[in-house]
Design a protein around this motif. Sequence first.
Motif: not given
Length: 673
Positions: A427-437
């Motif tokens: 959805h528009t303006r979503d924030i996806v955390v690709r890496r969380f280490v």
Amino acid sequence: MRLLSSSSGEMKFFPSRAGIPPYAILSHTWEEEEVSFQDWQGEREKVKKVKGFRKIEYCCQQAVKDGFDWVWVDTCCIDKTSSAELSESINSMFRWYKEASVCYAYLADVKRSPLSTIESQIAESHWFERGWTLQELIASKNVIFYSEDWCQIGTKLQLSTLISSITGIEETYLDSANIQNASIAQRMSWAANRKTTREEDIAYCLLGIFDVNMPLLYGEGERAFLRLQEALVKAYPEDHTLFAWGTIVERFSGSVLTDAQILGYEPIEYNPEGDGSLLGLLAKSPADFKSSGKFICHWDYQIYFRAWQSIRMVPTVVGSSIHVELPMFKRLKYTEPQASHDYCSFSDGLPVGRLRETTFAILTCGYYEEKGFMVVAIPLIVCSGSYGRTQQIVINESTTLKRYPNHVLHNAGSKIIVERQPCYQPHTRDIVVRRFVSSMTLKTLYIPETIEKQQYSSILKEVRPTRGAIMAFLFQYDFATGLVICISRVGERHNGTDKLHFVVRHIDATAAIEDSIRKGERHQGYADQENPERMKLVFTESQYSHTYDALNYVCNNWDRIEGGQTMGFPQQFQVAGSRYGPSVRIATERIYIGGDPEQPIDIVDIIIQPELNQPRLVTDWEGKLEYENKREEDGYTWRDETGWRKTRRDETSSQERHNLRYARTRGGGRRRT
């Protein structure tokens, strides 16, 4: 049960099982123009003109020759207009074939020819491809095969080797008396290549094979096979082969990641699997068991379920999920070197790979080979409060009974929930955390009401347009120190100038806590300085915790805190670590849904204390001293700009190391920076 007179064609109903006379039964594949129950009640001359009448006639003639007065044929002996009768018949069919004196298997596509040349025709016959004929083959003890013109080909016993090679069924299990010794996976694999006209029938035709009953609901589609498996969970709670389906691999493909990919120095490679959804423990169809034909339950693992000192929770179906207790391991004990991480790559329907935390569940089943008994491992991906799986199951040199004996599994049992996780819908303006280490413990989150979160999926969705703080993480270092990371959105949405603003703040509440202790203040009754375990609770008690106050302060004053960074796309931002605080590296990227610049999705990488092999941070002052001594004895040196690094002998003299340890002992440890 309704039977047909082999001599007169009269139809008679037998209400009691005890009163049923000896009978012959017909096994065949349905073709066009079959004779129905209603057809048989009509004029006999019209019935004879129907294509399906010929095989009924053949069956009756053969029954008369063999001395049987009655026959049963599914096309005309079941009134399919009655749902109650149809349901009863399907649930009883395996028993009817098992109790028949003889079964005539009519192969309509096999022509008369010598046995030496007829084998290829038999192997290609549609009779071995249909779902319903599977139970007819196994249930009937005496099966005689006939060709298109009703010429006898041979019996099941005579053709057992050929039938076993065609169907994949071991010759032992061609006798229904032994079928209960076969595992669920073995029986499912027999139906893996079979087809049915109605989608639901691929489940209904297996009811007798597994000796279970359930109501028929035509129109439910693939849900029928799920209901069958749910019935098997209750009927065979200790048979883990029900979950041992999918593609067999030596190593979970999603976990083949380098340290550089995990830490963001290299892109994450990924192979989209299916539609991006995670699966539950139950399969979609028998075809998923195609490679599971040799999986059995090992007798030694029965103790896992029945040890008197710790009774295991058997699998339970709750809604669309399975609640189960399984042995869980962060990593498999590979015999070859491997990257020591607990992550895998999964796309979630996005055109980028995302790090997901993964673990492995060991099933109490497997198969024998020269190396011993090989056990099955299922990679599970951590989701929001539960787990999901993919199509892969892992079997390699390390997944053996020798490495995972009963006592090892007994100590690793964990109660978990496994369920299907739908594909992420961007959805528009979503924030996806690709890496969380991170090697630090995540204590809590702050999220405003305008944001919908999926905690373990690390996806933030805006419920309504949001400016300002979107999310804040609070990490615990020890009982008095921690780290806060706050993500905020700034700029204007309408003209595409909106960006993300990050605040990274190390928290040190040691002085405040020690001051309150000296003043005699009680922290929820846990101010005992001689008990470090109680002192750690200071961090978690919000009424007195200065660290929680710091979290609220950062969230409310994110735009006024010095050192914050507003980031464009793509961009990187790094905060150096201190002696007792890790370094933090943040990277951002923006992608667009369908390539439309009006529909952006923001991708974020958060890397905290990136040394994957570094132990978790210590939790008390005395532990810090011991930890530092141990690190230096192992040849490591601390530098503020690099952290702990392996030291060459020529860099630090033995006298300098001795002086450093002596000064720390006299001074009570290093001073904080």
